[in-house]
Scaffold this active site. Structure first.
Site, PDB file in Angstrom:
ATOM      1  N   LEU A  81       0.643  -0.826  -0.028  1.00  0.00           N
ATOM      2  CA  LEU A  81      -0.143   0.116   0.420  1.00  0.00           C
ATOM      3  C   LEU A  81       0.665   1.743  -0.008  1.00  0.00           C
ATOM      4  O   LEU A  81       0.430   1.915   0.773  1.00  0.00           O
ATOM      5  CB  LEU A  81      -1.142  -0.095   0.983  1.00  0.00           C
ATOM      6  CG  LEU A  81      -1.866  -0.740   1.032  1.00  0.00           C
ATOM      7  CD1 LEU A  81      -2.744  -1.334   2.769  1.00  0.00           C
ATOM      8  CD2 LEU A  81      -3.420  -1.223   0.342  1.00  0.00           C
ATOM      9  N   HIS A 100      -4.487  -6.053  -8.017  1.00  0.00           N
ATOM     10  CA  HIS A 100      -5.387  -5.106  -7.774  1.00  0.00           C
ATOM     11  C   HIS A 100      -7.077  -6.191  -7.821  1.00  0.00           C
ATOM     12  O   HIS A 100      -7.518  -6.751  -8.937  1.00  0.00           O
ATOM     13  CB  HIS A 100      -5.744  -3.710  -8.479  1.00  0.00           C
ATOM     14  CG  HIS A 100      -6.250  -3.140  -7.889  1.00  0.00           C
ATOM     15  ND1 HIS A 100      -6.201  -2.178  -7.173  1.00  0.00           N
ATOM     16  CD2 HIS A 100      -7.820  -2.583  -8.992  1.00  0.00           C
ATOM     17  CE1 HIS A 100      -7.729  -1.300  -7.413  1.00  0.00           C
ATOM     18  NE2 HIS A 100      -8.537  -1.573  -8.030  1.00  0.00           N
ATOM     19  N   GLU A 170      -7.806 -13.863  -7.253  1.00  0.00           N
ATOM     20  CA  GLU A 170      -6.721 -13.146  -6.370  1.00  0.00           C
ATOM     21  C   GLU A 170      -5.926 -13.777  -6.830  1.00  0.00           C
ATOM     22  O   GLU A 170      -4.561 -13.925  -7.310  1.00  0.00           O
ATOM     23  CB  GLU A 170      -6.815 -11.749  -5.812  1.00  0.00           C
ATOM     24  CG  GLU A 170      -6.955 -10.929  -5.520  1.00  0.00           C
ATOM     25  CD  GLU A 170      -7.283  -9.871  -4.338  1.00  0.00           C
ATOM     26  OE1 GLU A 170      -6.346  -9.960  -4.373  1.00  0.00           O
ATOM     27  OE2 GLU A 170      -8.089  -9.831  -4.162  1.00  0.00           O
TER      28      GLU A 170
HETATM   29  C1  GRF Z   1      -5.677  -7.780  -1.820  1.00  0.00           C
HETATM   30  O1  GRF Z   1      -7.056  -7.888  -1.896  1.00  0.00           O
HETATM   31  C2  GRF Z   1      -5.294  -6.992  -2.842  1.00  0.00           C
HETATM   32  O2  GRF Z   1      -5.518  -6.861  -3.627  1.00  0.00           O
HETATM   33  C3  GRF Z   1      -4.967  -5.729  -2.545  1.00  0.00           C
HETATM   34  O3  GRF Z   1      -4.423  -5.528  -1.512  1.00  0.00           O
HETATM   35  C4  GRF Z   1      -5.077  -7.463  -0.177  1.00  0.00           C
HETATM   36  C5  GRF Z   1      -4.171  -7.958   0.502  1.00  0.00           C
HETATM   37  O4  GRF Z   1      -4.765  -9.028   0.800  1.00  0.00           O
HETATM   38  N1  GRF Z   1      -4.238  -4.516  -3.091  1.00  0.00           N
HETATM   39  P1  GRF Z   1      -3.089  -9.938   1.613  1.00  0.00           P
HETATM   40  O5  GRF Z   1      -2.657  -9.071   2.448  1.00  0.00           O
HETATM   41  O6  GRF Z   1      -2.758 -10.742   0.107  1.00  0.00           O
HETATM   42  O7  GRF Z   1      -3.942 -10.905   1.732  1.00  0.00           O
END
Ligand code: GRF
Length: 197
Positions: A81, A100, A170
């Site tokens: 982030l 994303h 994801e």
């Molecule tokens: C995920 O939704 C990713 O797309 C976003 O942040 C979240 C991270 O999840 N950028 P994690 O830390 O992999 O559980």
């Protein structure tokens, strides 16, 4: 075999799925280092449990240096982030990918992260959402799209329900893209990405 560096800020479930897919032989690569800009990120812990070097670094210069020192071929932003500077994206041109949690170009860019993405999708009333893996360029969420997968938005979905469903895809597409990258099967022509079988 490609050297991978993963950047995380949070829980690291995406990181975990990549680790699992490497360990089961689905990805021909090795994670050389996991870096977090948050000291308490559980993603660091996940990496250490698998014997992977995991460090907290906040300065961009230090992060670039660490990735270079590890001869990293691919930088994976897995829930990282922090917006990267031009210096960073230039240092690893077409070698940084991001996951994303929406179908870019919807619900992306500055301010769209975490649960906010899903709240915006529900509020807008879209019937499908999904996840996108893309190359990272100098702007936020604007790089060439590598892979997308949709999920249905159900009538009674809360943002949290949608988040969970999207997170599952994801995990799928991030590992698929990394596997293809490690086999040199991803070709970028202008903004279009071609993935070889
Ligand atoms: C995920 O939704 C990713 O797309 C976003 O942040 C979240 C991270 O999840 N950028 P994690 O830390 O992999 O559980």
């Amino acid at each position: 075999m490609k050297n991978i560096g993963v950047l995380v800020s949070g829980g690291g479930t995406n990181l975990q799925s990549v680790i699992d897919n490497i360990e089961s032989g689905k990805i021909n690569g090795q994670i050389k280092v996991v870096i977090s800009n948050k000291e308490s990120a559980y993603g660091l812990e996940r990496a250490r449990k698998h014997g992977i070097k995991a460090i907290y670094l906040n300065g961009e210069k230090e992060i670039i240096e660490e990735l270079k020192n590890n001869d990293v071929d691919l930088v994976v932003l897995a829930g990282f982030l922090k917006i990267l500077s031009h210096d960073f994206t230039r240092a690893f041109e077409n070698k940084i990918i991001n996951i994303h949690p929406s179908l870019i170009p919807s619900f992306c860019g500055k301010g769209y992260y975490g649960i906010k993405v899903h709240e915006a999708a529900i509020e807008y009333g879209v019937k499908v959402s999904g996840a996108t893996v893309h190359f990272v360029d100098e702007n936020t969420d604007t790089g060439a799209i590598i892979m997308q997968k949709t999920v249905n938005v159900l009538p009674d979905d809360s943002a949290q329900d949608l988040q969970k469903r999207v997170l599952c895809v994801e995990h799928e597409i991030l590992s698929q893209v990394i596997a293809k990258f490690c086999e040199d099967k991803i070709k970028l022509v202008g903004r279009r990405v071609y993935i070889e079988d």
